[in-house]
Design a protein around this motif. Structure first.
Motif, mmCIF file in Angstrom:
data_model
loop_
_atom_site.group_PDB
_atom_site.id
_atom_site.type_symbol
_atom_site.label_atom_id
_atom_site.label_comp_id
_atom_site.label_asym_id
_atom_site.label_seq_id
_atom_site.Cartn_x
_atom_site.Cartn_y
_atom_site.Cartn_z
ATOM 1 N N GLU A 495 0.833 -1.202 0.000
ATOM 2 C CA GLU A 495 0.000 0.000 0.000
ATOM 3 C C GLU A 495 0.871 1.257 0.000
ATOM 4 O OE1 GLU A 495 -2.987 2.164 3.188
ATOM 5 O OE2 GLU A 495 -2.833 -0.022 3.215
ATOM 6 N N VAL A 496 1.921 1.247 0.834
ATOM 7 C CA VAL A 496 2.839 2.383 0.904
ATOM 8 C C VAL A 496 3.617 2.524 -0.402
ATOM 9 C CG1 VAL A 496 4.920 3.264 2.033
ATOM 10 C CG2 VAL A 496 3.048 2.322 3.418
ATOM 11 N N LEU A 497 4.101 1.408 -0.940
ATOM 12 C CA LEU A 497 4.903 1.454 -2.160
ATOM 13 C C LEU A 497 4.078 1.970 -3.345
ATOM 14 C CD1 LEU A 497 7.583 0.954 -3.502
ATOM 15 C CD2 LEU A 497 6.989 -1.464 -3.734
ATOM 16 N N LYS A 498 2.818 1.547 -3.428
ATOM 17 C CA LYS A 498 1.952 2.027 -4.514
ATOM 18 C C LYS A 498 1.705 3.523 -4.390
ATOM 19 C CE LYS A 498 -0.551 -2.284 -5.444
ATOM 20 N NZ LYS A 498 -1.871 -2.955 -5.415
ATOM 21 N N GLU A 499 1.544 4.002 -3.170
ATOM 22 C CA GLU A 499 1.308 5.431 -2.985
ATOM 23 C C GLU A 499 2.539 6.230 -3.388
ATOM 24 O OE1 GLU A 499 0.005 8.054 0.815
ATOM 25 O OE2 GLU A 499 -1.382 6.526 0.088
ATOM 26 N N ILE A 500 3.723 5.702 -3.089
ATOM 27 C CA ILE A 500 4.969 6.375 -3.474
ATOM 28 C C ILE A 500 5.119 6.399 -4.994
ATOM 29 C CG2 ILE A 500 7.477 6.077 -3.479
ATOM 30 C CD1 ILE A 500 7.271 5.282 -0.536
ATOM 31 N N LEU A 501 4.866 5.267 -5.644
ATOM 32 C CA LEU A 501 4.979 5.200 -7.101
ATOM 33 C C LEU A 501 3.967 6.125 -7.776
ATOM 34 C CD1 LEU A 501 5.473 1.346 -7.489
ATOM 35 C CD2 LEU A 501 7.168 3.103 -8.000
ATOM 36 N N THR A 502 2.774 6.212 -7.197
ATOM 37 C CA THR A 502 1.761 7.118 -7.741
ATOM 38 C C THR A 502 2.214 8.564 -7.617
ATOM 39 O OG1 THR A 502 -0.014 5.573 -7.161
ATOM 40 C CG2 THR A 502 -0.643 7.859 -7.565
ATOM 41 N N CYS A 503 2.832 8.896 -6.496
ATOM 42 C CA CYS A 503 3.343 10.243 -6.292
ATOM 43 C C CYS A 503 4.418 10.591 -7.321
ATOM 44 C CB CYS A 503 3.900 10.379 -4.876
ATOM 45 S SG CYS A 503 4.545 12.008 -4.481
ATOM 46 N N LEU A 504 5.167 9.576 -7.767
ATOM 47 C CA LEU A 504 6.234 9.794 -8.744
ATOM 48 C C LEU A 504 5.720 9.721 -10.183
ATOM 49 C CD1 LEU A 504 9.141 7.806 -7.030
ATOM 50 C CD2 LEU A 504 8.887 10.288 -7.222
ATOM 51 N N GLY A 505 4.420 9.684 -10.340
ATOM 52 C CA GLY A 505 3.851 9.803 -11.673
ATOM 53 C C GLY A 505 3.461 8.521 -12.355
#
Length: 617
Positions: A495-505
């Protein structure tokens, strides 16, 4: 007399600058660039009429009679080039030149410049004007006198890198004839005709040069001759034919009108004014898009580590977070960092090594960020902007409880394997460019994940000293208790990793890969459709198969034939009566298509693996 004077100049320069090749090149170009001569840097033996000034290995720098370029008909002008406004082209202290490059396989050449030396990127030292595809690939450009010298020196010293990945083979200065520039100014598209729509959908925003109206009848005769069944192959005049230019503009516009889904268009200043939205990325949950317009390539850098297992491990984790059909994941090897043109062709760079980053590589990573790149660090030593890393717990990997700030302002608590290092609390960088996203749940609340922005083009990095890529099966997990803690936190870790990747575009919306669909042969002109079917009869085998090395086309009359669609065999339905699609209207396409002949035959399919090899062979 002028030739003798120039020769004496060479002797003087050689005596003065002898061992210093760079100084010799610069001095020669500065002194002689106004004279009626040309400068050539090449990887071949000089011609008899050329005078050699310098030899470096197998390459030479020589001068000769002036090279005039007066026929630009077969060149394709770049819309951003000064060719559009020839009165502004080539100031007194600038040089026009042609660069020829070839593919590395042509002569078993090295695939790039010597990575142990300082690389010079071709486009950083000149302004491209026009190009002519083929072998060799040719580019006209202009540069200041000193920048032209820098390109030549880098070429001689095997430090020159072309943006297209090809190997530079020859650089020669040219004189552009005023008559050619005037003719070009008349034929080049005007600024009013350059719409933002076309810039968004044509590669590199380029367009061919048109011929004069007097040649249209001749070209029409050539097309008629081709259609009468002559057994010769006629190449389309894509860089000079008015009909082809109309096809490029009209067909693209027709497809846009006929498609139910709007083609996304980037604003002209897509790289600016993005920072004010970046800082609120995690907190407000705004959906990020690829404003940099970079290809959907994700690179994983492992330093000097060559272990394939480590690459596959990181790749597998990313694959579980982002759509497999949306991104391509490659490994960026250490020797490729300074050699290959990945900076402009990557959406995300993942740093998954704890070893120190070499200074040259660090500069290249910062260059990537300054051009709108995104970086994700997994326990990497890479930092910038005043952010420092300090050891914690004797630099030993251990399972620790961390607190992660989510985009909805809530916190999630989970157990992760951390590196043994943390980010310093009193960071010296610009506070507006640094945000702490996660801390250890200890008394010191040490930062372990930070978000940093860089430059004015949207560059950003999320650096983590927690191993978000490792699960409970990692070899660093020593106890059963740690194993259970990581296993219980696994879903939160994703969940955290997906949110980070989403933040990076990146998009983390997983979707099922749709099934392949057959191809429909369509034409807005019934007469042309029938003529094409008649031609087809003599160009397929008895079973209607048009075979090629990658994708074979099986022509069938209707969808009732029940031919299975596979990546290597695509059925093509020739009967138009059965065609219907919610995504494409043939009638709307026809109403907006303005060409006389081209664009009248269409191959349409809802889902295919690729169009690149569809007509191969």
């Amino acid at each position: 007399a002028p030739a003798m004077l120039i020769t004496l100049c060479y002797l003087y320069l050689w005596a003065r600058w002898g061992p210093c090749s760079a100084a010799l090149v610069r001095s020669t170009v500065r002194r002689l660039h106004r004279s009626r001569c040309s400068f050539t840097f090449c990887a071949r033996q000089p011609r008899p009429e050329e005078r050699v000034c310098l030899r470096v290995g197998g390459k030479v720098f020589c001068t000769g009679e002036a090279q005039f370029l007066d026929d630009l008909n077969r060149w394709s002008v770049l819309l951003v080039s000064p060719f559009i406004h020839p009165e502004k082209l080539l100031a007194a202290e600038h040089i026009a030149f042609v660069t020829e490059s070839i593919s590395a396989q042509t002569e078993n050449l090295q695939e790039g410049p010597d990575s142990s030396k300082e690389i010079v990127k071709w486009s950083d030292f000149c302004s491209p004007l026009a190009y002519k595809p083929g072998e060799p690939f040719k580019l006209i450009a202009e540069a200041s006198v000193d920048n032209f010298s820098s390109l030549g020196i880098a070429f001689l010293e095997d430090r020159l890198q072309m943006d297209n990945g090809m190997v530079p083979h020859r650089i020669v200065s040219v004189h552009l004839q005023e008559s050619a520039l005037k003719e070009l100014a008349q034929e080049a598209p005007s600024a009013k005709e350059q719409s933002a729509d076309m810039d968004a959908v044509t590669p590199a925003g380029k367009s061919g040069l048109g011929r004069g109206e007097e040649e249209e009848s001749k070209l029409e005769e050539e097309r008629e001759h081709e259609e009468t069944g002559a057994g010769e192959h006629h190449h389309l005049h894509l860089s000079s034919c008015h009909e082809c230019l109309q096809l490029e503009n009209s067909t693209i516009e027709s497809v846009k009108f006929a498609s139910a889904e709007n083609i996304p268009e980037l604003p002209d200043d897509c790289s600016s004014k993005t920072e004010e939205k970046e800082d609120e990325c995690l907190e407000k949950g705004t959906k990020r898009i690829n404003l940099a317009g970079k290809p959907p390539n994700v690179l994983i850098y492992l330093g000097s580590e060559a272990a394939k297992a480590r690459f596959e491990q990181v790749k597998s984790v990313l694959r579980e977070c982002v759509g497999a059909e949306s991104y391509t994941i490659y490994q960026l090897h250490q020797e490729q960092v300074l050699r290959d043109p990945w900076v402009e062709n990557s959406l995300l760079l993942v740093l998954a090594t704890e070893e120190p980053i070499p200074e040259g590589n660090h500069k290249q990573f910062m260059k990537y960020l300054s051009r709108g790149g995104k970086i994700l660090g997994f326990s990497s030593s890479f930092t910038f902007g005043g952010v420092q890393i300090k050891p914690k717990n004797k630099r030993r990997k251990a399972v620790r409880e961390v607190l992660v700030s989510k985009k909805d302002s809530t916190e999630v608590k989970l157990d992760l394997l951390v590196s043994g290092c943390v980010f310093e609390e009193g960071m010296k960088g610009d506070p507006s460019r640094v945000k702490t996203l996660s801390r250890l749940n200890n008394a010191d609340k040490d930062p372990v994940i930070v978000h940093l922005t860089h430059g004015s083009s949207g560059g950003e990095a999320i650096l983590s000293q927690a191993h978000l890529e490792l699960d409970s099966n990692s070899m660093d997990v020593q106890t059963e208790e740690d194993f259970n803690l990581l296993k219980m936190s696994n879903s939160k870790r994703y969940e955290v990793l997906k949110e980070i990747l989403t933040c990076l575009g990146l998009s983390c919306e997983l979707s099922e890969i749709p099934e392949l669909t057959p191809i429909h042969l369509l034409s807005p002109d019934e007469e042309i459709h029938l003529a094409f079917l008649k031609w087809l009869e003599g160009n397929v085998d008895a079973e209607g198969l048009r075979a090629s090395s990658k994708v074979s086309l099986k022509f069938v009359s209707s969808c009732e034939s029940r031919v299975e669609v596979t990546p290597s065999l695509m059925p093509v339905i020739t009967e138009m009566g059965s065609f219907s699609s919610e995504h494409f209207s043939l009638k709307t396409y026809q109403e907006n298509l303005q060409t006389k002949k081209l664009g009248k035959i269409l191959l349409f399919t809802e889902v295919t693996t690729t169009t690149m090899s569809l007509l191969d062979g």
